[in-house]
Each structure stands twice: as structure tokens, then as C-alpha cells.
Design a protein around this motif. Structure first.
Motif, PDB file in Angstrom:
ATOM      1  N   GLU A 112       0.765  -1.279  -0.051  1.00 57.01           N
ATOM      2  CA  GLU A 112       0.035   0.064  -0.099  1.00 57.01           C
ATOM      3  C   GLU A 112       0.864   1.065  -0.048  1.00 57.01           C
ATOM      4  O   GLU A 112       0.647   2.314  -0.520  1.00 57.01           O
ATOM      5  CB  GLU A 112      -0.825   0.000   1.238  1.00 57.01           C
ATOM      6  N   LEU A 113       1.789   1.131   0.681  1.00 54.03           N
ATOM      7  CA  LEU A 113       2.984   2.329   0.748  1.00 54.03           C
ATOM      8  C   LEU A 113       3.719   2.255  -0.942  1.00 54.03           C
ATOM      9  O   LEU A 113       3.736   3.526  -1.141  1.00 54.03           O
ATOM     10  CB  LEU A 113       4.039   2.296   1.920  1.00 54.03           C
ATOM     11  N   ARG A 167       2.598   1.502  -3.767  1.00 53.33           N
ATOM     12  CA  ARG A 167       1.517   1.846  -4.792  1.00 53.33           C
ATOM     13  C   ARG A 167       1.259   3.294  -4.967  1.00 53.33           C
ATOM     14  O   ARG A 167       0.839   3.857  -5.809  1.00 53.33           O
ATOM     15  CB  ARG A 167       0.480   0.872  -4.639  1.00 53.33           C
ATOM     16  N   ARG A 168       1.580   3.944  -3.632  1.00 54.09           N
ATOM     17  CA  ARG A 168       1.663   5.428  -3.452  1.00 54.09           C
ATOM     18  C   ARG A 168       2.732   5.972  -3.943  1.00 54.09           C
ATOM     19  O   ARG A 168       3.206   7.382  -3.879  1.00 54.09           O
ATOM     20  CB  ARG A 168       1.150   5.829  -2.008  1.00 54.09           C
ATOM     21  N   GLY A 169       3.697   5.168  -4.515  1.00 53.61           N
ATOM     22  CA  GLY A 169       5.026   6.239  -5.117  1.00 53.61           C
ATOM     23  C   GLY A 169       6.311   5.953  -3.898  1.00 53.61           C
ATOM     24  O   GLY A 169       7.079   6.838  -4.349  1.00 53.61           O
ATOM     25  N   LEU A 170       5.923   5.163  -2.865  1.00 53.06           N
ATOM     26  CA  LEU A 170       6.958   5.333  -1.862  1.00 53.06           C
ATOM     27  C   LEU A 170       7.807   4.377  -2.029  1.00 53.06           C
ATOM     28  O   LEU A 170       7.940   3.211  -2.760  1.00 53.06           O
ATOM     29  CB  LEU A 170       6.098   5.379  -0.493  1.00 53.06           C
ATOM     30  N   GLN A 187       5.795  -2.595  -8.017  1.00 49.53           N
ATOM     31  CA  GLN A 187       5.648  -1.173  -7.752  1.00 49.53           C
ATOM     32  C   GLN A 187       6.967  -0.703  -7.266  1.00 49.53           C
ATOM     33  O   GLN A 187       7.029   0.383  -6.833  1.00 49.53           O
ATOM     34  CB  GLN A 187       4.759  -1.038  -6.611  1.00 49.53           C
ATOM     35  N   HIS A 203      -3.202  -3.043   6.093  1.00 50.82           N
ATOM     36  CA  HIS A 203      -3.871  -1.833   5.416  1.00 50.82           C
ATOM     37  C   HIS A 203      -3.976  -0.532   6.241  1.00 50.82           C
ATOM     38  O   HIS A 203      -3.780   0.586   5.751  1.00 50.82           O
ATOM     39  CB  HIS A 203      -5.153  -2.382   5.098  1.00 50.82           C
ATOM     40  N   ARG A 254      -2.008   3.080   5.948  1.00 52.54           N
ATOM     41  CA  ARG A 254      -2.477   4.560   6.089  1.00 52.54           C
ATOM     42  C   ARG A 254      -2.308   5.567   6.973  1.00 52.54           C
ATOM     43  O   ARG A 254      -1.986   6.695   6.740  1.00 52.54           O
ATOM     44  CB  ARG A 254      -4.129   4.326   6.167  1.00 52.54           C
ATOM     45  N   TRP A 296       1.186   6.665   5.973  1.00 59.48           N
ATOM     46  CA  TRP A 296       1.038   7.474   4.710  1.00 59.48           C
ATOM     47  C   TRP A 296       0.972   8.823   5.245  1.00 59.48           C
ATOM     48  O   TRP A 296       1.599   9.750   4.853  1.00 59.48           O
ATOM     49  CB  TRP A 296       0.356   6.819   3.951  1.00 59.48           C
ATOM     50  N   ARG A 297      -0.024   9.021   6.257  1.00 62.86           N
ATOM     51  CA  ARG A 297      -0.342  10.390   6.445  1.00 62.86           C
ATOM     52  C   ARG A 297       0.616  11.060   7.320  1.00 62.86           C
ATOM     53  O   ARG A 297       0.806  12.036   7.110  1.00 62.86           O
ATOM     54  CB  ARG A 297      -1.564   9.963   7.890  1.00 62.86           C
ATOM     55  N   ARG A 316       3.439  12.261   4.963  1.00 61.72           N
ATOM     56  CA  ARG A 316       2.798  13.426   4.191  1.00 61.72           C
ATOM     57  C   ARG A 316       3.362  14.481   5.072  1.00 61.72           C
ATOM     58  O   ARG A 316       3.483  15.698   4.378  1.00 61.72           O
ATOM     59  CB  ARG A 316       1.663  13.437   3.986  1.00 61.72           C
TER      60      ARG A 316
END
Ligand SMILES: Cc1cc2nc3c(=O)[nH]c(=O)nc-3n(C[C@H](O)[C@H](O)[C@H](O)COP(=O)(O)OP(=O)(O)OC[C@H]3O[C@@H](n4cnc5c(N)ncnc54)[C@H](O)[C@@H]3O)c2cc1C
Length: 471
Positions: free
Chosen positions: A22-23, A25-28, A234, A458, A462, A465-466, A469
Motif C-alpha cells: 500500500e505504501l 503503490r502510493r509511489g514510496l 511497484q 492496510h 494509512r 502514509w499520513r 505526508r
């Protein structure tokens, strides 16, 4: 590899891999470090007995995997994951050769519970059938983080979910229904009067009606391999054979995510006694069999079911669970068994079968349950022993040696009882966060708990990710 990674994940179990995916696929930039020589943690497949017999030493049946909102969002089929469904998700046989059935259809299930309990069962599941997608999202999470997608149905479920199994069972009069529900609740290995047993039993029943109780073609390893395949696609990297002992052994990263037990995390990241109050649950004793033919069940339903629960009655199951929780070995263990090769020809040479079974034992128990397991199997499938070509056994010490998350053989990575069924791994607003701002926990020690569903990973991802950011 970039000089500074965004996230390092320690542990390649289903939750660690889901968090990593999940990280990534967010481009990390993500790297995973795994102690074992292969990925998978509790979702792995090995030739444990004889050549050509492919066993799942840990998870085998995946009601919460096929129904996982986290997995549903990922292209796992493209990476080789295929769910195979037995004719019947689960049979709960009795010694007279009859069985209660957990079928895909509510009607067939209710009909197998006897005339007096059929209507009660229908009324119990009716408000939720046809709503798995929202229900799973609303239930497989930390209840106070975020808002439910279907608040009314969730609120209704939550009036029942905290109840102990014993209270739910009182609604039913016969042992077919009471035994079936006790077997479902037993998947979290807590005593019948412990809170949340009702919610667990209902969740497993609803999962059968929604998506079935499938196995993965080729074995549970296919789940971990599909996650790993997508992670690599990814740009993520996976390093096996690397047991992490200290945070400073890891490459520099902006965040560290642990698919480990809370106590291991505290030791590795230097968090002191942060998880001192965390309790582990009972252990299990697992046997994997190579058989020369299918299990000769007396019950015709058991012969076509992917999973077979051997209690048989509510009292038997309750007694077996109570003993495991109190630290007493079982005289007659409640058994969860699975027969993946009924639907998956890749698991055994033609005509032969793999058979998977475990019983509950006290945490850290070092005895041998094989004799008691086989006596119980012979009661429901006379002639079983004559089919055994080879067996591989693993009690709590062996399970813990193979995977440090299974402390004392606790396959849920933390007792699922009392407040700890929700407040995992400790009282905290965000259970995935730790006292170190860049260190997170994503294993099944966090909500929603055990099972191969990736939902702990999952939700942890999140949070990571938060945080990334913002920093
Ligand atoms: C016998 C048995 C039967 C089960 N049956 C089922 C079933 O049928 N269906 C189901 O859904 N679930 C089942 N489960 C439970 C399921 O396997 C777990 O709930 C699930 O695997 C938890 O996933 P996880 O990612 O949190 O942890 P795990 O799968 O335990 O993965 C953790 C990973 O982290 C690694 N690790 C730990 N510490 C370190 C370290 N310091 N450095 C590097 N790596 C580390 C471990 O080696 C492991 O690979 C079963 C488990 C067992 C043991």
C-alpha cells in the motif's frame, strides 16, 4: 535503491506485505526485511511430509482473505492468486454421521440446524446478508478510527458483537446450532464467556454466505507470493533470511513498520516496557498429514467440505477452550481440520491427499497431542489411521521457533479476549502508532486481529502514509 528509503517493513507476513504494497503503490520507496528464508509468515506452503505433498503449515482456509477489503483493492489475481471453493464451506459433524452445515446458502445452513433453530438462524443473519462489502470495511478496523460506511447496519451489529458466545448460544435450543456457533467462535481461541465471541461467530458465518471459505490454488503461499509480486512491480524490494534485532541494523528510512509481536518491536526499537500489559493467548498443536486417500468421514457432508470442525457439542467445545485458556491440556481437543486437496489437485499426487488439523493447547505447552487428535479423528472417520502415509507435527515450541510472532504457540499474536479483543496491543487512540514517532506496528497484534486478511497492514499503512505526508 534510493539513499533514503521512505519505509522499511520488518516481517513479510500478510500484514507486513500488505502495508508494504500500500505504501509502494502510493509511489514510496519501500524495502521489506524478513527473518525466514521465504516470504509469507503465516501464509506459506511447504513439502513438510513427502515429495509432492504441499502443506500449509499455518493458514489454509481464507474466509476473511477472499472477503478482505484490502485484498479486494489489489490486483492479486494478476499475480497468481486464485481462490478455490469446496462444495461446502464447513461441516460440523456429529458421531451419528449427521452434520450441521455452514453452506454458501443461508437456507441450506438453516435447514441443517433442525426445525426449532432454523428460523432463529435466519433471523440472526438476515439484517447483514448481501451487505458483506460494507460490513467487512466497517468491522475489520479500529472501531473509533474513521466513520463506518453503513452506520445503521454497523450499529446494529455492534449491539450483538461484544456479547460472549454463551449469550448468543442461548438463543438456540439444539446442539446442532449451538455446536456450529461454538466452533465458529473458537477460531479466536477464547473462553465461551469472554466478550466478542458472538461477533466472531456471526462474522465467520456471514463470510461463508458472502464469499465462501476458499483455499488458495497451490497453497496459502500463493497469497504471500501475489502480494510480493505486486510489491516488486511497484518498485519495492524484499530481503529474506534477515532477522532484525536492532533498529540501527536497518537502512535509513523515514518510517519503520513492524509486522512483529509488540514485545519484539519494543525490544528492537528500544521502546522499553511499552507493551508490558500485552497478553498472549493459548497455543495450538498442528498436524499435517499425507494421506493415501480422502478422509473416510462418516458424514457425507464432511466428505465435501473444505473445513470440518470436530467438537461436537457446545459443551465439548466450551470445555476444550476453557481448559486451553486456563493452562490445562485438553482431554478431548476441539479440532479445526481442512482438506485443501479436495479442490486443489496441486497439493498431493493423484488420488492422494493432504490433511490439515490443529487443536488448542495452553500457551507454551510442550506435550504431544497427536494421539488425542487421532483418537478424535477415528471417532468421526473410522479407518483414518490406516490412510496415514506421513505426518508432520508442530506444537507451541516448534511454531514459535519457526515464527517469532507465535509467542508460546499463540497463532493470533495476542489473546483475543476481554478488552484486548479491541484494545490491541494496548490502550491507545491509534494502535498502529508507537511512542517513537517514526515507528509503527502492523501485525495481527493490532486491530482487527488474527487471520490472513491484511487489514492490520492496510490500516497501519494509512497511518504511516499520513505521517509521511506531514513530515
Ligand atoms: C497453525 C495455524 C493455522 C492458521 N490457520 C489460519 C487459517 O486457516 N486462516 C487464516 O486466515 N489464518 C490462519 N492462521 C493465522 C494467520 O496465519 C495469522 O493470523 C497471519 O499470518 C498473521 O499475519 P501477520 O502478517 O500479522 O503475521 P505473520 O504471518 O506471523 O508474519 C510475521 C512475519 O514477520 C517475520 N518476523 C518476525 N520478527 C521478525 C524480525 N525480528 N525480523 C525479521 N522478520 C521478522 C516472521 O518471520 C513472519 O514471516 C493460522 C495460523 C497458524 C499458525
Amino acid at each position: 535503491m534510493p539513499s533514503m528509503l521512505d519505509a522499511v517493513v520488518v516481517g513479510a507476513g500478510p500484514n507486513g506485505l500488505t502495508a508494504a504494497v500500500e505504501l509502494a503503490r502510493r509511489g514510496l520507496a519501500v524495502a521489506v526485511y524478513e527473518a525466514a528464508d521465504t516470504v509469507g509468515g503465516g501464509a506459506r506452503t511447504e513439502e513438510l511430509t513427502l515429495p509432492g505433498f504441499r502443506h500449509d503449515p499455518c493458514s489454509a482456509v481464507h474466509p476473511l482473505g477472499v472477503g478482505s477489503p484490502a485484498f479486494a483493492d489489489l490486483p492479486l489475481a494478476r499475480h497468481g492468486l486464485e481462490w478455490l471453493h469446496p462444495e461446502l464451506p464447513m461441516a460440523h459433524p456429529f458421531p451419528d454421521g449427521t452434520a450441521a452445515r455452514l453452506a454458501r446458502s443461508v437456507g441450506e445452513t438453516a435447514a441443517s440446524l433442525g426445525a426449532r433453530d432454523a428460523g432463529t438462524y435466519r433471523r440472526l443473519v438476515a439484517p447483514y446478508t448481501g451487505h458483506w462489502e460494507t460490513l467487512a470495511r466497517d468491522l475489520l478496523r479500529t472501531p473509533w478510527l474513521g466513520t463506518p460506511t453503513d452506520p445503521l447496519r454497523w450499529a446494529r451489529y455492534m449491539t450483538l458483537a461484544p456479547q460472549p458466545l454463551a449469550l448468543l448460544a442461548r438463543r438456540f435450543s439444539g446442539d446442532r446450532a449451538r455446536g456450529l456457533l461454538a466452533g465458529l467462535a473458537a477460531h479466536v481461541i477464547s473462553a465461551p464467556h469472554s466478550p466478542a465471541g458472538a461477533g466472531v461467530a456471526l462474522l465467520f458465518a456471514l463470510a461463508a454466505h458472502a464469499g465462501g471459505w476458499p483455499v488458495a490454488r497451490g497453497g496459502s503461499q500463493a497469497i504471500a507470493d501475489a502480494l510480493t509480486g505486486y510489491l516488486r512491480e511497484q518498485g519495492g524490494t524484499v530481503h529474506t533470511g534477515t532477522a532484525v534485532r536492532r533498529l540501527d541494523e536497518l537502512p535509513p528510512a523515514r518510517a519503520y513498520v513492524f509486522d512483529t509481536s509488540p514485545t519484539a518491536l519494543a525490544r528492537i526499537a528500544g521502546l522499553g516496557g511499552a507493551y508490558r500489559g500485552f497478553r498472549h493467548g493459548p497455543g495450538v498443536f498442528k498436524v499435517d498429514y499425507a494421506l493415501s486417500g480422502p478422509v473416510p468421514w462418516l458424514s457425507a457432508d464432511a466428505r465435501r467440505a473444505g473445513t470440518v470442525h470436530l467438537g461436537p457439542g457446545y459443551g465439548d467445545i466450551a470445555d476444550s477452550l476453557r481448559r486451553a485458556v486456563r493452562g490445562q491440556e485438553p482431554d478431548v481437543p476441539f479440532l479445526i481440520t481442512a482438506q485443501p486437496s479436495l479442490v486443489d489437485a496441486t497439493r498431493a499426487p493423484e488420488g492422494q491427499h493432504t490433511f490439515w488439523v490443529y487443536g488448542h493447547v495452553p500457551n507454551g505447552w510442550s506435550g504431544d497431542l497427536t494421539g488425542r487428535i487421532e483418537r478424535q479423528l477415528e471417532r468421526f472417520a473410522p479407518g483414518f489411521r490406516d490412510l496415514v502415509l506421513a505426518r508432520a507435527t508442530a506444537g507451541p515450541p516448534e511454531l514459535a521457533a519457526r515464527n517469532p510472532n507465535y509467542v508460546g504457540g499463540d497463532i493470533g499474536c495476542g489473546a483475543f479476549d476481554g478488552l484486548q479483543s479491541v484494545l490491541r496491543p494496548r490502550l491507545a487512540r491509534v494502535p498502529y502508532a508507537t511512542s517513537h514517532p517514526a515507528v509503527f506496528l502492523c501485525s495481527s497484534a493490532t486491530p482487527p486481529g488474527g487471520g490472513v486478511h491484511g487489514m492490520c497492514g492496510h490500516h497501519a499503512a494509512r497511518r504511516v502514509w499520513r505521517w509521511l505526508r506531514q513530515h
